[in-house]
Motif scaffolding. Structure first.
Motif, short mmCIF file in Angstrom:
data_model
loop_
_atom_site.label_atom_id
_atom_site.label_comp_id
_atom_site.label_asym_id
_atom_site.label_seq_id
_atom_site.Cartn_x
_atom_site.Cartn_y
_atom_site.Cartn_z
N GLN A 34 -7.15 -4.99 10.72
CA GLN A 34 -6.85 -3.43 10.98
C GLN A 34 -6.45 -2.60 10.13
O GLN A 34 -7.38 -1.50 9.93
N MET A 35 -5.71 -3.07 9.21
CA MET A 35 -5.25 -2.24 7.96
C MET A 35 -6.20 -1.96 7.10
O MET A 35 -6.43 -1.16 6.33
N ASP A 36 -6.94 -3.13 6.84
CA ASP A 36 -8.26 -3.15 6.01
C ASP A 36 -9.05 -2.14 6.34
O ASP A 36 -9.75 -1.21 5.47
N GLU A 37 -9.61 -2.07 7.60
CA GLU A 37 -10.65 -1.33 8.14
C GLU A 37 -10.12 0.08 7.95
O GLU A 37 -10.87 1.07 7.65
N TRP A 38 -8.73 0.30 8.29
CA TRP A 38 -8.10 1.89 8.31
C TRP A 38 -7.87 2.21 6.58
O TRP A 38 -8.56 3.44 6.64
N CYS A 39 -7.85 1.22 5.90
CA CYS A 39 -7.92 1.93 4.35
C CYS A 39 -9.22 2.13 3.73
O CYS A 39 -9.64 3.05 3.12
N LYS A 40 -10.20 1.23 4.27
CA LYS A 40 -11.57 1.30 3.81
C LYS A 40 -12.10 2.69 4.51
O LYS A 40 -12.91 3.62 3.84
N GLN A 41 -11.82 3.13 5.60
CA GLN A 41 -11.96 4.39 6.24
C GLN A 41 -11.71 5.57 5.35
O GLN A 41 -12.06 6.34 5.35
N LEU A 42 -10.29 5.57 4.76
CA LEU A 42 -9.76 6.47 3.96
C LEU A 42 -10.52 6.53 2.43
O LEU A 42 -10.78 7.52 1.92
N LEU A 47 -14.55 7.58 -2.54
CA LEU A 47 -15.43 6.83 -3.52
C LEU A 47 -16.71 7.79 -3.51
O LEU A 47 -17.15 8.14 -4.48
N VAL A 48 -17.05 8.42 -2.45
CA VAL A 48 -18.36 8.93 -2.54
C VAL A 48 -18.15 10.36 -3.14
O VAL A 48 -18.57 10.70 -4.15
N LEU A 64 -5.22 1.92 -2.29
CA LEU A 64 -5.84 1.63 -0.98
C LEU A 64 -6.26 0.42 -0.88
O LEU A 64 -6.40 -0.15 0.14
N PHE A 65 -6.50 -0.26 -1.95
CA PHE A 65 -6.91 -1.84 -2.21
C PHE A 65 -5.65 -2.71 -1.92
O PHE A 65 -5.87 -3.60 -1.06
#
Length: 142
Positions: A34-42, A47-48, A64-65
């Motif tokens: 859950q936290m990994d997905e949340w940080c990836k969304q952030l 990154l873009v 974030l990693f």
């Protein structure tokens, strides 16, 4: 008559999902996902934008990693806290401390390579020495 039934089914589904999430808070693997997905969304839009501007924000990227593991650990600890004895709570504190030190250690090289005042530079080296001393002490105690 269909609208109230449809709304009622949606509310039931939301309630079931919420219950499921809270039930899994004491599961580290679920919390980490859950936290990994949340940080990836952030991090995705960041990154873009970095790519568009052709720059890197290494401090933010490293945080974030690293944050999902720390956040999952804290979330799991909070969910299990009522059942922990003193020894387990102390072990959890050591895990959290180690994770925070890992994060700080990953950021220190960035701080040392960036221009800053002499006082800040000296403070960072003192912090690095303290972290190293703590790690050696923890390793010696085990």
């Amino acid at each position: 008559m269909k609208a109230p039934i449809l709304l009622q089914n949606k509310l039931r589904a939301l309630l079931a999902e919420t219950r499921s999430r809270y039930a899994s808070y004491d599961d580290f693997a679920a919390n980490l996902a859950q936290m990994d997905e949340w940080c990836k969304q952030l991090s995705r839009p960041l990154l873009v934008r970095q790519q568009q501007l052709q720059i890197r924000t290494d401090t933010v990227n490293r945080l974030l990693f690293a944050l999902p593991e720390l956040l999952a650990l804290l979330q799991t600890l909070g969910a299990r806290s009522n059942g922990l004895n003193i020894r387990e709570l102390q072990q959890a504190e050591q895990q959290v401390t180690q994770q925070v030190l890992n994060i700080v250690s990953s950021l220190l090289p960035l701080a040392v390579t960036q221009p800053q005042s002499t006082a800040e530079h000296d403070g960072l080296f003192k912090l690095a020495e303290l972290i190293t001393q703590h790690r050696l002490a923890v390793q010696g105690a085990q």
